[in-house]
Scaffold this motif. Structure first.
Motif, PDB file in Angstrom:
ATOM      1  N   PHE A  74       0.831  -1.125  -0.075  1.00  0.00           N
ATOM      2  CA  PHE A  74      -0.060   0.107  -0.059  1.00  0.00           C
ATOM      3  C   PHE A  74       0.905   1.207  -0.039  1.00  0.00           C
ATOM      4  CE2 PHE A  74      -2.824  -3.397   1.377  1.00  0.00           C
ATOM      5  CZ  PHE A  74      -3.854  -2.925   0.748  1.00  0.00           C
ATOM      6  N   PHE A  75       0.533   1.883  -1.032  1.00  0.00           N
ATOM      7  CA  PHE A  75       1.280   3.600  -1.089  1.00  0.00           C
ATOM      8  C   PHE A  75       0.515   4.856  -0.702  1.00  0.00           C
ATOM      9  CE2 PHE A  75       2.667  -0.060  -3.907  1.00  0.00           C
ATOM     10  CZ  PHE A  75       3.835  -0.356  -3.186  1.00  0.00           C
ATOM     11  N   GLY A  76       0.745   5.577   0.200  1.00  0.00           N
ATOM     12  CA  GLY A  76       0.185   6.722   0.429  1.00  0.00           C
ATOM     13  C   GLY A  76      -1.069   6.541   1.034  1.00  0.00           C
ATOM     14  N   HIS A  77      -1.248   5.511   1.528  1.00  0.00           N
ATOM     15  CA  HIS A  77      -2.521   5.167   2.666  1.00  0.00           C
ATOM     16  C   HIS A  77      -2.195   5.143   4.041  1.00  0.00           C
ATOM     17  CE1 HIS A  77      -5.848   5.056  -0.050  1.00  0.00           C
ATOM     18  NE2 HIS A  77      -5.964   3.898  -0.231  1.00  0.00           N
ATOM     19  N   GLU A  78      -0.849   5.930   4.390  1.00  0.00           N
ATOM     20  CA  GLU A  78      -0.581   5.781   5.669  1.00  0.00           C
ATOM     21  C   GLU A  78      -1.497   6.040   7.010  1.00  0.00           C
ATOM     22  OE1 GLU A  78       1.422   7.201   3.249  1.00  0.00           O
ATOM     23  OE2 GLU A  78       3.110   6.032   3.431  1.00  0.00           O
ATOM     24  N   ARG A  79      -2.250   7.229   6.465  1.00  0.00           N
ATOM     25  CA  ARG A  79      -3.340   7.810   7.627  1.00  0.00           C
ATOM     26  C   ARG A  79      -4.305   7.061   7.637  1.00  0.00           C
ATOM     27  NH1 ARG A  79      -1.666  12.778   4.988  1.00  0.00           N
ATOM     28  NH2 ARG A  79      -0.911  14.240   6.570  1.00  0.00           N
ATOM     29  N   VAL A  80      -4.911   6.380   6.322  1.00  0.00           N
ATOM     30  CA  VAL A  80      -6.046   5.371   6.505  1.00  0.00           C
ATOM     31  C   VAL A  80      -5.584   4.213   7.286  1.00  0.00           C
ATOM     32  CG1 VAL A  80      -7.634   3.914   4.926  1.00  0.00           C
ATOM     33  CG2 VAL A  80      -6.867   6.390   4.399  1.00  0.00           C
ATOM     34  N   ILE A  81      -4.465   3.627   7.119  1.00  0.00           N
ATOM     35  CA  ILE A  81      -3.873   2.438   7.832  1.00  0.00           C
ATOM     36  C   ILE A  81      -4.013   2.684   9.400  1.00  0.00           C
ATOM     37  CG2 ILE A  81      -1.963   0.893   8.157  1.00  0.00           C
ATOM     38  CD1 ILE A  81      -2.049   1.166   4.941  1.00  0.00           C
ATOM     39  N   ALA A  82      -3.383   3.981   9.566  1.00  0.00           N
ATOM     40  CA  ALA A  82      -3.371   4.498  11.086  1.00  0.00           C
ATOM     41  C   ALA A  82      -4.760   4.343  11.644  1.00  0.00           C
ATOM     42  CB  ALA A  82      -2.481   5.506  11.285  1.00  0.00           C
ATOM     43  N   LYS A  83      -5.586   4.927  10.851  1.00  0.00           N
ATOM     44  CA  LYS A  83      -7.024   4.912  11.603  1.00  0.00           C
ATOM     45  C   LYS A  83      -7.614   3.375  11.489  1.00  0.00           C
ATOM     46  CE  LYS A  83      -8.416   9.306   9.410  1.00  0.00           C
ATOM     47  NZ  LYS A  83      -8.886   9.995   8.290  1.00  0.00           N
ATOM     48  N   ILE A  84      -7.324   2.813  10.870  1.00  0.00           N
ATOM     49  CA  ILE A  84      -7.866   1.152  10.889  1.00  0.00           C
ATOM     50  C   ILE A  84      -7.365   0.762  12.205  1.00  0.00           C
ATOM     51  CG2 ILE A  84      -7.858  -0.907   9.947  1.00  0.00           C
ATOM     52  CD1 ILE A  84      -7.939   0.326   7.007  1.00  0.00           C
ATOM     53  N   MET A  85      -5.998   0.901  12.267  1.00  0.00           N
ATOM     54  CA  MET A  85      -5.099   0.321  13.244  1.00  0.00           C
ATOM     55  C   MET A  85      -5.804   1.045  14.542  1.00  0.00           C
ATOM     56  SD  MET A  85      -3.614  -2.212  12.111  1.00  0.00           S
ATOM     57  CE  MET A  85      -2.609  -2.688  13.627  1.00  0.00           C
ATOM     58  N   ARG A  86      -6.044   2.035  14.600  1.00  0.00           N
ATOM     59  CA  ARG A  86      -6.613   2.854  16.078  1.00  0.00           C
ATOM     60  C   ARG A  86      -7.844   2.084  16.399  1.00  0.00           C
ATOM     61  NH1 ARG A  86      -7.078   8.525  14.785  1.00  0.00           N
ATOM     62  NH2 ARG A  86      -4.842   8.239  13.938  1.00  0.00           N
ATOM     63  N   PHE A  87      -8.687   2.033  15.086  1.00  0.00           N
ATOM     64  CA  PHE A  87     -10.004   1.355  15.411  1.00  0.00           C
ATOM     65  C   PHE A  87      -9.761  -0.105  15.734  1.00  0.00           C
ATOM     66  CE2 PHE A  87     -12.904  -1.870  13.946  1.00  0.00           C
ATOM     67  CZ  PHE A  87     -14.198  -1.525  14.169  1.00  0.00           C
ATOM     68  N   LEU A  88      -8.687  -0.873  15.523  1.00  0.00           N
ATOM     69  CA  LEU A  88      -8.524  -2.298  15.987  1.00  0.00           C
ATOM     70  C   LEU A  88      -8.111  -2.209  17.547  1.00  0.00           C
ATOM     71  CD1 LEU A  88      -7.134  -4.144  13.048  1.00  0.00           C
ATOM     72  CD2 LEU A  88      -9.549  -4.389  13.801  1.00  0.00           C
ATOM     73  N   LYS A  89      -7.165  -1.296  17.807  1.00  0.00           N
ATOM     74  CA  LYS A  89      -6.500  -1.083  19.165  1.00  0.00           C
ATOM     75  C   LYS A  89      -7.445  -0.766  20.144  1.00  0.00           C
ATOM     76  CE  LYS A  89      -2.696  -1.180  19.763  1.00  0.00           C
ATOM     77  NZ  LYS A  89      -1.899  -2.394  20.104  1.00  0.00           N
ATOM     78  N   ALA A  90      -8.481   0.461  19.701  1.00  0.00           N
ATOM     79  CA  ALA A  90      -9.520   0.602  20.644  1.00  0.00           C
ATOM     80  C   ALA A  90     -10.399  -0.570  20.946  1.00  0.00           C
ATOM     81  CB  ALA A  90     -10.174   1.896  19.993  1.00  0.00           C
ATOM     82  N   ALA A  91     -10.875  -1.200  19.805  1.00  0.00           N
ATOM     83  CA  ALA A  91     -11.965  -2.427  20.016  1.00  0.00           C
ATOM     84  C   ALA A  91     -11.089  -3.523  20.817  1.00  0.00           C
ATOM     85  CB  ALA A  91     -11.962  -2.926  18.775  1.00  0.00           C
ATOM     86  N   SER A  92      -9.472  -3.746  20.734  1.00  0.00           N
ATOM     87  CA  SER A  92      -8.976  -4.630  21.416  1.00  0.00           C
ATOM     88  C   SER A  92      -9.159  -4.302  23.076  1.00  0.00           C
ATOM     89  CB  SER A  92      -7.533  -5.137  21.244  1.00  0.00           C
ATOM     90  OG  SER A  92      -7.152  -4.259  20.278  1.00  0.00           O
ATOM     91  N   MET A  93      -9.217  -2.909  23.352  1.00  0.00           N
ATOM     92  CA  MET A  93      -9.248  -2.708  24.548  1.00  0.00           C
ATOM     93  C   MET A  93     -10.779  -2.645  25.310  1.00  0.00           C
ATOM     94  SD  MET A  93      -6.181  -1.372  25.311  1.00  0.00           S
ATOM     95  CE  MET A  93      -4.838  -0.482  24.397  1.00  0.00           C
ATOM     96  N   LYS A  94     -11.342  -3.143  24.403  1.00  0.00           N
ATOM     97  CA  LYS A  94     -13.033  -3.459  24.662  1.00  0.00           C
ATOM     98  C   LYS A  94     -13.780  -2.049  24.746  1.00  0.00           C
ATOM     99  CE  LYS A  94     -12.310  -7.490  27.044  1.00  0.00           C
ATOM    100  NZ  LYS A  94     -11.008  -7.784  27.794  1.00  0.00           N
ATOM    101  N   GLY A  95     -13.102  -1.116  24.025  1.00  0.00           N
ATOM    102  CA  GLY A  95     -13.996   0.225  23.928  1.00  0.00           C
ATOM    103  C   GLY A  95     -15.224   0.225  23.115  1.00  0.00           C
TER     104      GLY A  95
END
Ligand SMILES: Nc1ncnc2c1ncn2[C@@H]1O[C@H](COP(=O)(O)OP(=O)(O)OP(=O)(O)O)[C@@H](O)[C@H]1O
Ligand SMILES: [Mg+2]
Length: 644
Positions: A85-106
């Protein structure tokens, strides 16, 4: 080469996969997790761990993109995505933030991830990458043997024991036994759950283990059994409707339990079909077919759609319940030229075409897609905007033009949500390759293919006009500029050395001039006045005349001093305005010769020699083939240097 021993290879594979497999009783499983409590994980956690296991980093301080394009905000980067993936750093960071928050059971753990963006922006590719992460890199799950939803063995523990076991094991226990395993527990093991067998397994979309995909279904064929499974009618005369033995738990929420359920183009479905999503997210359970009550569900729900579908869905107030459970992440087109080019390079590498691409071929194609996506600005023209978005320095009146990229972005909110798609470009490149009977393509052939495709496929008249203008005017002019300087450079023998020596010379002069000293000749050590004529000749290349010279010379000198003081190395490329001046000075110095030699139909011996040398330089230093070099030279001589 030694021929491979196929039997060995097969045996090795089997051995390693049996080594990975594990089987034991529930009590033995408890021993296993006591040693490693991290084996007990909910789906979001497992998914984000599998991605992070490949490596997490931060955009490097030294990366010029960080300062110029990311506002010095060191965004997290994930190695797992970086090769595809190229140039999608912001999108990927948002997806990962979602997953991290979900793993904290937020709250995110009870939400659907929705990727929204225009066609070909990479939504499906991102969803695929998430699924692949589970298949390739996730730690295996332990599950009750034979369980249709591959459930966590800890579900066997009765409620009354759970908090005690949570303390003992240091894990969190969530969810209830599925009806099939409950039936088995009572009827096969007489309720002695410590004996229930546990196995270990991995993820596979094709094997329907932990990865489920729900394609969009039309109103007639959609059936909730695709999501929650069905009852086996043939068994209904043998067993009662509430008997778990009639259940076929093979719906998407069953298959995707503990992993991922993907809804492809989610809003193409009828709303009724989607109601299970509400309970799946909010209550973490889904209905079972027939009369077997609710079934615990733990999975990451991923979906995607385009903007018009999203807007239509959003405008229906009856859809509020679902909207409330959606975390929308926009996946816009890439607006960074260099990154957009990497997408096409990747695609071409993956395809079977074995063609030579003349230099700048991918670049002009990417210039078109990026410019088609940009909104017009009050402050700069389209191509300048493209360069600024790409982090390039734009030189104006001897200075790097200071335009804040933030202002440009501010001015054009919602940019990148329409324009030419990646697929449109790859199709045009494919067409140009197929049409070429020469084994190579040049930028002009791709531009021609794009023009043809725009004429045939773009329906909106205004867009069509705008796109054709970009192709026929803006890109054509820019490409001719690139070509002119490239051909001229190929005429300059030992270009780099000449540029460097001009640079050294200019710097000596400018420094002496600025500090009002005499200069010392590098060779003879003689003292003399700075060479005004020489400096002017360089400066006028970038439009510096009259009183602005003083400032420019002082700027150059102090820039270089500062750079050297910080331990940097200076060469002719160090200061963008000066580099441009030197290059165009050199280019201008051979322009006449380049024109005569490339244009003339019959070259004399001397000219022919010069011509062949230039072609050789284009081949050796600029990655042309002799054929593609000839073609671009012909193109250049027909289109450049007209007025002289
Ligand atoms: N930023 C990117 N980096 C790498 N590849 C990309 C990027 N954007 C798009 N692509 C590639 O473009 C192609 C089309 O992308 P994809 O099919 O994921 O688009 P989409 O958003 O799902 O489109 P649609 O709405 O039409 O389904 C894929 O091959 C994908 O890998
Ligand atoms: Mg798609």
């Amino acid at each position: 080469m030694k021929s491979p021993n196929f039997l060995d290879l097969i045996k090795q594979q089997r051995e390693s996969s049996t080594k990975e497999s594990w089987k034991g009783s529930f009590v033995e499983y408890l021993d296993v997790i006591q040693k490693d409590p991290s084996l007990v994980r909910l789906s979001a956690r497992r998914l984000s761990d599998s991605i992070e296991s490949r490596g997490v980093g931060k955009m490097q301080e030294s990366d010029p993109r960080l300062k110029k394009l990311f506002d010095s905000d060191p965004i997290r980067t994930y190695d797992y995505f970086s090769s595809d993936f190229f140039g999608h750093e912001r999108v990927i960071a948002k997806i990962m933030r979602f997953l991290k928050a979900a793993s904290m059971k937020g709250e995110e753990s009870r939400q659907v991830l929705l990727l929204m963006g225009p066609v070909g922006s990479g939504k499906s590719a991102l969803a695929d990458a998430l699924k692949k992460a589970l298949e390739l890199h996730a730690d295996p799950v332990y599950q009750l043997e034979g369980c249709p939803v591959r459930e966590e063995p800890l579900h066997l523990l009765p409620r009354s024991l759970r908090s005690q076991f949570e303390d003992l094991l240091g894990v969190h226990i969530e969810g209830d036994l599925c009806p099939v395993c409950r039936y088995k527990l009572l009827n096969e093991f007489g309720g002695e759950y410590e004996k229930f067998p546990v196995v270990r397994s991995g993820f596979s979309q094709r094997g329907r283990r932990g990865v489920a995909v729900v394609p969009p279904m039309d109103a007639n064929s959609q059936d909730v059994s695709a999501l929650i499974g069905s009852e086996d009618i043939s068994k209904l005369d043998k067993y009662s409707e509430s008997d778990p033995r009639v259940l076929n738990l093979d719906g998407a929420f069953n298959v995707g339990n503990r992993g991922v359920v993907e809804f492809v183009e989610i809003f193409k479905n009828e709303i009724e079909f989607l109601h299970t999503i509400i309970t799946a997210t909010q209550e973490k359970s889904v209905p079972t077919p027939g009369k077997n009550g609710m079934l615990y569900f733990d999975g990451v729900i991923i979906s995607h759609c385009n903007e018009s579908e999203w807007n239509r869905f959003k405008s229906e107030h009856t859809n509020e319940a679902i909207l409330d459970r959606v975390v929308k992440i926009e996946v816009p087109y890439i607006l960074e030229l260099t990154q957009e080019m990497k997408i096409y390079e990747k695609m071409i590498k993956k395809s079977d075409f074995k063609f030579h691409l003349a230099p700048h071929t991918i670049k002009v194609a990417a210039m078109f897609s990026v410019m088609s996506r940009l909104k017009a600005s009050q402050k700069v023209d389209l191509i300048t905007k493209m360069k600024i978005y790409d982090g390039q320095d734009v030189i104006e009146k001897g200075k790097v033009r200071k335009i804040d990229i933030k202002d440009l972005r501010e001015e054009a909110r919602h940019e990148g949500m329409d324009g030419i798609s990646t697929r449109f470009i790859t199709k045009a490149i494919d067409n140009a390759l197929t049409d070429s009977d020469k084994g190579f393509i040049t930028p002009m052939r791709v531009v021609d293919a794009l023009i043809k495709q725009v004429k045939e496929q773009v329906v909106d008249e205004e867009k069509k006009k705008q796109y054709l203008e970009i192709l026929q005017k803006v890109i054509r002019e820019e490409y001719l500029k690139i070509l002119e300087s490239e051909i001229a450079k190929a005429f300059v023998t030992a270009y780099e050395e000449q540029a460097q020596s001009l640079f050294d010379n200019y710097l000596d002069n400018a420094e002496a001039w600025t500090t009002r000293q005499k200069m010392k000749d590098r060779v003879t050590n003689e003292e003399r006045e700075p060479d005004e004529k020489f400096m002017k000749a360089i400066e006028e290349q970038i439009g510096i005349t009259g009183s602005s010279r003083d400032g420019f010379r002082a700027d150059v000198t102090s820039f270089m001093f500062a750079k050297v003081r910080r331990g940097g190395k200076v060469d002719y490329k160090s200061y963008e305005p000066l580099k441009e001046a030197i290059e165009s000075y050199l280019v201008a110095s051979v322009k006449d010769m380049a024109r005569i030699v490339t244009k003339s139909k019959s070259r004399d011996n001397e000219q022919q020699k010069k011509y062949s040398e230039m072609v050789m330089t284009l081949v050796n230093d600029y990655s042309y083939t002799p054929e593609s070099a000839e073609e671009i030279i012909t193109f250049a001589s027909n289109n450049l240097w007209r007025d002289s």
